[in-house]
Design an enzyme around this catalytic site. Sequence first.
Site, PDB file in Angstrom:
ATOM      1  N   GLU A  69       0.863  -1.245   0.117  1.00 20.71           N
ATOM      2  CA  GLU A  69       0.090   0.006  -0.059  1.00 20.71           C
ATOM      3  C   GLU A  69       0.837   1.152  -0.016  1.00 20.71           C
ATOM      4  O   GLU A  69       0.533   2.372  -0.592  1.00 20.71           O
ATOM      5  CB  GLU A  69      -1.070  -0.035   0.981  1.00 20.71           C
ATOM      6  CG  GLU A  69      -2.191  -0.993   1.103  1.00 20.71           C
ATOM      7  CD  GLU A  69      -1.814  -2.423   1.389  1.00 20.71           C
ATOM      8  OE1 GLU A  69      -0.538  -2.648   1.808  1.00 20.71           O
ATOM      9  OE2 GLU A  69      -2.534  -3.359   1.248  1.00 20.71           O
ATOM     10  N   HIS A 138     -10.151  -6.361   9.717  1.00 21.97           N
ATOM     11  CA  HIS A 138     -10.883  -6.166   8.441  1.00 21.97           C
ATOM     12  C   HIS A 138     -12.119  -5.653   8.698  1.00 21.97           C
ATOM     13  O   HIS A 138     -12.937  -5.795   7.806  1.00 21.97           O
ATOM     14  CB  HIS A 138     -11.073  -7.464   7.569  1.00 21.97           C
ATOM     15  CG  HIS A 138      -9.781  -8.146   7.338  1.00 21.97           C
ATOM     16  ND1 HIS A 138      -8.832  -8.799   8.351  1.00 21.97           N
ATOM     17  CD2 HIS A 138      -9.292  -8.195   6.319  1.00 21.97           C
ATOM     18  CE1 HIS A 138      -7.785  -9.362   7.643  1.00 21.97           C
ATOM     19  NE2 HIS A 138      -8.000  -8.950   6.419  1.00 21.97           N
TER      20      HIS A 138
END
Length: 343
Positions: A69, A138
Amino acid sequence: MPEASSSTGVAQLSFGKAVNAALARALEDMPEVVLYGEDVGKPGGVFGVTKDLQRQAGAARVFDTPISETAMLGVAVGAAMSGLRPVVEIMWIDFSLVAMDQLVNQAANVRYVSAGRLAAPLTVRTQQGATPGSCAQHSQNLEALYAHIPGLRVGIPATAQDAYDMLLAAIRCDDPTLVIENRAMYHGDPQPVSLGGPIEDACGARVARPGRDLTLVAWGAMLFQALEAAAQLAREGIEAEVINARWIAPFDWPTLLASAGRTGRLLVAHEANVTGGFGAEIAARVQDELYGRLRAPVRRLGVADCRIPAAPHLQAALIPDAGRIAQAARELVGEQRDRRTQP
């Protein structure tokens, strides 16, 4: 022609296919748009949202990246400053924290440190929220974290039309913008989506249901719980106005203040933790702006300050639903009624 590739008219699209249609239009209309992320190219995305886009636009504009990322957003900042409009998919918003420096210290500062000579028109698509089986890493809702940063725009679409309109608005915007989707909505029932219209600005709320007795404001998946709560309340004679906030930054204060000022009561419902959630900002601002005009204190409804469990029944125990929103609304209205009966 595939359903999601229709460029004009009204199509019946799921939330995920509306995202796909917006990306297809952006790639077709704007040659400076590039789309990349983990598995967004040939696989079509882990949720299938970018399906067929590489085939339509080519591997030079829609491509996969390594799992980094930091690199994805670092490249995006430089590419955006150099004339491209990158659209980067961060698979889970939880993992955007790895690239906070690129977003917060770099992209958000480009206009300021260049005295307005440069911009970073990049879009980050990501998703958040709890779904059955998703673990604590998550399931976070981090919109307040990014809304805190001047220079970033943050949008949270609720409907398929929102998903289409807001993503195009983000891509066209010259500011770095996060569009936070909810993965639980990707494969929901198709909804009518108007395609091919003018691209709106990256701001603006919507009144999803008019009402007179109190205002409910929500965003993302929580909008539908608020609408269901409003339907329950209507059967009891309580008319709630529901505001679909859509953009958290910049927030549409005029629309919310007009509604809350008229109804005199405000309930904020979100899926994020209560402490430090964006509901706290709304409560403080509305109390400040409408002091003396409210009939009851602003209330917030969110998740208790704990991690989100993976078990569906434990998630359901934590996340506000229509029943809890309706009960909080009844208490708001009842509080006013109780005050009226006090000597």
